[in-house]
Design a protein around this motif. Structure first.
Motif, PDB file in Angstrom:
ATOM      1  N   TRP A 104       0.726  -1.258  -0.093  1.00  0.00           N
ATOM      2  CA  TRP A 104      -0.147   0.030   0.015  1.00  0.00           C
ATOM      3  C   TRP A 104       0.823   1.152   0.088  1.00  0.00           C
ATOM      4  O   TRP A 104       1.953   1.037   0.187  1.00  0.00           O
TER       5      TRP A 104
ATOM      6  N   TYR B 149       4.142   6.989   4.797  1.00  0.00           N
ATOM      7  CA  TYR B 149       2.858   6.458   4.718  1.00  0.00           C
ATOM      8  C   TYR B 149       1.886   7.689   4.617  1.00  0.00           C
ATOM      9  O   TYR B 149       2.094   8.853   5.152  1.00  0.00           O
ATOM     10  N   PRO B 150       0.817   7.569   4.073  1.00  0.00           N
ATOM     11  CA  PRO B 150      -0.396   8.428   4.005  1.00  0.00           C
ATOM     12  C   PRO B 150      -0.934   8.895   5.547  1.00  0.00           C
ATOM     13  O   PRO B 150      -0.810   7.833   6.299  1.00  0.00           O
ATOM     14  N   GLU B 151      -1.553   9.886   5.474  1.00  0.00           N
ATOM     15  CA  GLU B 151      -2.141  10.147   7.189  1.00  0.00           C
ATOM     16  C   GLU B 151      -3.037   8.987   7.520  1.00  0.00           C
ATOM     17  O   GLU B 151      -3.083   8.806   8.601  1.00  0.00           O
ATOM     18  N   ASN B 152      -3.904   8.624   6.497  1.00  0.00           N
ATOM     19  CA  ASN B 152      -4.673   7.791   7.079  1.00  0.00           C
ATOM     20  C   ASN B 152      -4.494   6.159   6.775  1.00  0.00           C
ATOM     21  O   ASN B 152      -5.523   5.500   6.611  1.00  0.00           O
ATOM     22  N   TYR B 153      -3.109   6.069   6.821  1.00  0.00           N
ATOM     23  CA  TYR B 153      -3.042   4.519   6.643  1.00  0.00           C
ATOM     24  C   TYR B 153      -3.539   3.488   7.077  1.00  0.00           C
ATOM     25  O   TYR B 153      -3.598   2.312   6.932  1.00  0.00           O
ATOM     26  N   GLU B 154      -3.597   3.759   8.757  1.00  0.00           N
ATOM     27  CA  GLU B 154      -4.111   2.893   9.503  1.00  0.00           C
ATOM     28  C   GLU B 154      -5.629   2.325   9.349  1.00  0.00           C
ATOM     29  O   GLU B 154      -6.089   1.231   9.535  1.00  0.00           O
TER      30      GLU B 154
END
Length: 213
Positions: free
Chosen positions: A199, A208-213
């Motif tokens: 991803w 990582y993108p801010e919303n990766y979680e």
């Protein structure tokens, strides 16, 4: 209406015949030609738009690395399941529009059938003094272009090209996907290497993108 099956691998014409047959058999599906490859092959997208205008959309792309034959095989099987076994999972088509490109690198794929089974790149010419052809199309995108995991050696398997989007195939994909409304909720690209789900982002570790979680 098609000769495609999933007992063998198939050449690009058979794959394109398959998506055309799905479009012909279903009034909610159509073929969109998004342009031609370096060698002039049509790049055809199957648009499955039962959900209608304004619904979330998904982009599926396979075969960007030519020798990874299992990628278009798996992706076409999934699309066949979506369309022909609609009754088993109606929400997937009723609530989402799907756009499917079975071969993101049709020249390389054809070359891997006809000349070199392990060919990976495109077939473009970039003036290599050794006669090496092609670019790794998966390293030709514009986002953080050429920062990591690439080579600037024209003979390398991971040659990223002279500049971002030097390859017409990548330009075609970029222009089509950027034109989809609304913005796609998922873009999924099928490869064959390893048992991995990758991803964003791919340009560096710990990015990582801010919303990766």
């Amino acid at each position: 209406g098609y000769s495609m099956d999933w007992n063998d691998y198939h050449q690009i014409d058979v794959i394109n015949e398959f998506i055309q047959a799905l479009a012909d058999a279903n009034d909610f599906a159509r073929i969109i030609n998004i342009g031609k490859s370096y060698e002039g092959r049509d790049m055809n997208v199957l648009a499955i738009e039962k959900a209608g205008a304004g619904a979330p959309s998904i982009w599926l792309e396979a075969g960007i690395h030519a020798r990874e034959w299992i990628a278009p095989a798996v992706a076409t099987f999934i699309v066949r399941e979506l369309v022909e076994d609609y009754a088993e999972h109606p929400d997937y088509l009723d609530k989402l529009n799907w756009y499917f490109l079975p071969s993101a690198n049709p020249d390389g794929y054809a070359y891997s059938w006809e000349h070199d089974r392990l060919w990976r790149k495109t077939r473009s010419e970039h003036g290599s003094i050794l006669g090496c052809k092609g670019v790794d199309p998966n390293r030709n995108w514009g986002f953080h272009y050429g920062e990591s995991g690439v080579s600037h050696n024209k003979c390398s398997e991971t040659y990223c090209g002279p500049e971002a989007f030097s390859e017409p195939e990548m330009k075609n994909i970029r222009d089509f996907v950027m034109g989809l409304e609304p913005v796609t909720v998922l873009g999924h690209c099928f490869h064959s290497y390893s048992q991995l789900w990758l991803w964003p982002y791919g340009y560096g570790y710990n990015a990582y993108p801010e919303n990766y979680e």
